[in-house]
Design a protein around this motif. Structure first.
Motif, PDB file in Angstrom:
ATOM      1  N   VAL A   1       0.842  -1.204   0.000  1.00 44.07           N
ATOM      2  CA  VAL A   1       0.000   0.000   0.000  1.00 44.07           C
ATOM      3  C   VAL A   1       0.873   1.249   0.000  1.00 44.07           C
ATOM      4  O   VAL A   1       0.634   2.181  -0.769  1.00 44.07           O
ATOM      5  CB  VAL A   1      -0.976  -0.018   1.197  1.00 44.07           C
ATOM      6  N   HIS A   2       1.891   1.252   0.866  1.00 46.74           N
ATOM      7  CA  HIS A   2       2.760   2.425   0.942  1.00 46.74           C
ATOM      8  C   HIS A   2       3.501   2.650  -0.376  1.00 46.74           C
ATOM      9  O   HIS A   2       3.551   3.766  -0.883  1.00 46.74           O
ATOM     10  CB  HIS A   2       3.751   2.258   2.087  1.00 46.74           C
ATOM     11  N   ARG A   3       4.035   1.608  -0.932  1.00 46.83           N
ATOM     12  CA  ARG A   3       4.827   1.759  -2.158  1.00 46.83           C
ATOM     13  C   ARG A   3       3.974   2.048  -3.393  1.00 46.83           C
ATOM     14  O   ARG A   3       4.289   2.948  -4.173  1.00 46.83           O
ATOM     15  CB  ARG A   3       5.663   0.498  -2.402  1.00 46.83           C
ATOM     16  N   PHE A   4       2.912   1.262  -3.583  1.00 50.46           N
ATOM     17  CA  PHE A   4       2.192   1.333  -4.854  1.00 50.46           C
ATOM     18  C   PHE A   4       0.934   2.195  -4.824  1.00 50.46           C
ATOM     19  O   PHE A   4       0.454   2.591  -5.885  1.00 50.46           O
ATOM     20  CB  PHE A   4       1.866  -0.072  -5.354  1.00 50.46           C
TER      21      PHE A   4
ATOM     22  N   THR B   1      15.178   5.989  11.738  1.00 49.02           N
ATOM     23  CA  THR B   1      16.209   6.438  10.793  1.00 49.02           C
ATOM     24  C   THR B   1      15.863   5.997   9.376  1.00 49.02           C
ATOM     25  O   THR B   1      15.975   6.770   8.428  1.00 49.02           O
ATOM     26  CB  THR B   1      17.592   5.893  11.207  1.00 49.02           C
ATOM     27  N   ASN B   2      15.435   4.727   9.225  1.00 46.86           N
ATOM     28  CA  ASN B   2      15.006   4.243   7.905  1.00 46.86           C
ATOM     29  C   ASN B   2      13.844   5.060   7.370  1.00 46.86           C
ATOM     30  O   ASN B   2      13.797   5.407   6.191  1.00 46.86           O
ATOM     31  CB  ASN B   2      14.575   2.779   7.974  1.00 46.86           C
ATOM     32  N   HIS B   3      12.889   5.348   8.241  1.00 50.10           N
ATOM     33  CA  HIS B   3      11.700   6.088   7.817  1.00 50.10           C
ATOM     34  C   HIS B   3      12.042   7.543   7.489  1.00 50.10           C
ATOM     35  O   HIS B   3      11.526   8.103   6.527  1.00 50.10           O
ATOM     36  CB  HIS B   3      10.615   6.021   8.896  1.00 50.10           C
TER      37      HIS B   3
ATOM     38  N   ASN C   1      12.727   2.327   1.308  1.00 52.50           N
ATOM     39  CA  ASN C   1      12.327   2.130   2.702  1.00 52.50           C
ATOM     40  C   ASN C   1      10.840   2.373   2.921  1.00 52.50           C
ATOM     41  O   ASN C   1      10.434   3.190   3.733  1.00 52.50           O
ATOM     42  CB  ASN C   1      13.165   3.006   3.639  1.00 52.50           C
ATOM     43  N   PHE C   2      10.014   1.628   2.194  1.00 56.19           N
ATOM     44  CA  PHE C   2       8.564   1.783   2.293  1.00 56.19           C
ATOM     45  C   PHE C   2       7.988   1.094   3.523  1.00 56.19           C
ATOM     46  O   PHE C   2       6.913   1.445   3.981  1.00 56.19           O
ATOM     47  CB  PHE C   2       7.885   1.244   1.035  1.00 56.19           C
ATOM     48  N   GLY C   3       8.673   0.089   4.045  1.00 55.69           N
ATOM     49  CA  GLY C   3       8.197  -0.595   5.241  1.00 55.69           C
ATOM     50  C   GLY C   3       8.398   0.280   6.455  1.00 55.69           C
ATOM     51  O   GLY C   3       9.522   0.673   6.747  1.00 55.69           O
TER      52      GLY C   3
ATOM     53  N   LEU D   1      11.524  -5.801   6.283  1.00 49.20           N
ATOM     54  CA  LEU D   1      11.524  -7.130   5.663  1.00 49.20           C
ATOM     55  C   LEU D   1      11.256  -7.072   4.164  1.00 49.20           C
ATOM     56  O   LEU D   1      12.039  -7.574   3.359  1.00 49.20           O
ATOM     57  CB  LEU D   1      10.486  -8.035   6.343  1.00 49.20           C
ATOM     58  N   TRP D   2      10.140  -6.476   3.770  1.00 43.01           N
ATOM     59  CA  TRP D   2       9.750  -6.492   2.354  1.00 43.01           C
ATOM     60  C   TRP D   2      10.615  -5.553   1.529  1.00 43.01           C
ATOM     61  O   TRP D   2      10.791  -5.773   0.326  1.00 43.01           O
ATOM     62  CB  TRP D   2       8.261  -6.203   2.201  1.00 43.01           C
ATOM     63  N   ASP D   3      11.205  -4.525   2.133  1.00 48.65           N
ATOM     64  CA  ASP D   3      12.176  -3.692   1.413  1.00 48.65           C
ATOM     65  C   ASP D   3      13.397  -4.530   1.035  1.00 48.65           C
ATOM     66  O   ASP D   3      13.938  -4.384  -0.062  1.00 48.65           O
ATOM     67  CB  ASP D   3      12.609  -2.494   2.269  1.00 48.65           C
ATOM     68  N   HIS D   4      13.811  -5.413   1.931  1.00 47.58           N
ATOM     69  CA  HIS D   4      14.926  -6.321   1.611  1.00 47.58           C
ATOM     70  C   HIS D   4      14.519  -7.301   0.516  1.00 47.58           C
ATOM     71  O   HIS D   4      15.272  -7.531  -0.433  1.00 47.58           O
ATOM     72  CB  HIS D   4      15.381  -7.090   2.858  1.00 47.58           C
ATOM     73  N   VAL D   5      13.330  -7.872   0.634  1.00 46.08           N
ATOM     74  CA  VAL D   5      12.853  -8.857  -0.347  1.00 46.08           C
ATOM     75  C   VAL D   5      12.754  -8.240  -1.740  1.00 46.08           C
ATOM     76  O   VAL D   5      13.171  -8.851  -2.730  1.00 46.08           O
ATOM     77  CB  VAL D   5      11.487  -9.448   0.086  1.00 46.08           C
ATOM     78  N   PHE D   6      12.227  -7.026  -1.832  1.00 42.21           N
ATOM     79  CA  PHE D   6      11.982  -6.397  -3.137  1.00 42.21           C
ATOM     80  C   PHE D   6      13.070  -5.414  -3.565  1.00 42.21           C
ATOM     81  O   PHE D   6      12.929  -4.733  -4.574  1.00 42.21           O
ATOM     82  CB  PHE D   6      10.617  -5.703  -3.138  1.00 42.21           C
TER      83      PHE D   6
END
Length: 178
Positions: free
Chosen positions: A53-56, A137-139, A150-152, A157-162
Motif C-alpha cells: 500500500v505504501h509503495r504502490f 532512521t530508515n523512515h 524504505n517503504f516498510g 523485511l519487504w524492502d529487503h525482499v523487493f
C-alpha cells in the motif's frame, strides 16, 4: 508538488484507531478460539500489505495526499479511522465466517503496531522513540525528497525482499561519490 488537504482530519478521527483496534482484538478473541500460527500468518500478511500500500498506492495513486504527510509529519493526515474501522468490522465478519479470526487478529495487531510506530517515529521526544530509533532512521530517509526507498514502516523485511531497502550510510557514500 502541491500539498493536499484531502486526508487532513480531526484529532478524534486520527486517534480513534488506537481505541477501536484493541476492541476488535477483544471481540475477535470472544467469538472464536485463538490460534498462534494463524495470528503470525496474519501479522506477516499485514507487513506485506503495509509495504505494498505504501509503495504502490501512497507513492503513485495517492501521491499528492501522501506527500502532504511528508511535508508536515505532525499534522493529522491519514486515512480516517472511521473508514479503517468500517473495513475492519467487515473483515472481522468475513474472518469469523471462514474460520480465520486469528489471522484477522494478526492483521490488526500488525496495523496497531504500524500506527503506533509511525506516531512515535515522528516524535523524537516521545519516551518510546529510543526503542525504535533504527526504524525511525530508515523512515526519515524515506521522507527525504527523491528517495523512493524504505517503504516498510514497521519492518524493513519487504524492502529487503523487493530490493527497496537502503541504509543511511550507503546513501551517504553514494552522495559523496557523485
Amino acid at each position: 508538488m502541491a500539498a493536499s488537504n484531502k486526508w487532513l482530519m480531526s484529532s478524534a478521527a486520527y486517534y480513534l484507531d488506537f481505541f477501536t483496534v484493541p476492541l476488535f482484538v477483544v471481540l475477535a478473541l470472544c467469538i472464536a478460539p485463538f490460534h498462534l500460527g494463524q495470528a503470525l500468518a496474519g501479522l506477516l500478511a499485514w507487513s506485506l500489505v503495509e509495504y505494498l500500500v505504501h509503495r504502490f498506492l501512497f507513492h503513485s495513486l495517492y501521491r499528492r495526499e501522501h506527500w502532504t504527510h511528508h511535508l508536515d509529519v505532525l499534522a493529522f493526515i491519514g486515512i480516517s479511522s472511521w473508514k479503517t474501522s468500517s473495513a475492519y468490522a467487515g473483515l472481522l465478519v468475513l474472518a469469523w465466517l471462514t474460520g480465520l479470526t486469528s489471522v484477522f487478529i494478526g492483521v490488526i495487531v500488525g496495523y496497531f503496531f504500524y500506527i503506533s510506530l509511525h506516531y512515535v517515529m515522528h516524535r523524537p521526544e516521545h519516551w518510546a522513540y529510543r526503542f525504535v530509533s533504527g526504524l525511525a532512521t530508515n523512515h526519515d530517509l524515506h521522507h527525504r525528497k527523491g528517495i523512493e526507498k524504505n517503504f516498510g514502516v514497521s519492518s524493513p523485511l519487504w524492502d529487503h525482499v523487493f530490493g527497496t531497502y537502503v541504509r543511511v550510510q550507503a546513501l551517504n557514500t553514494v552522495e559523496e561519490n557523485t
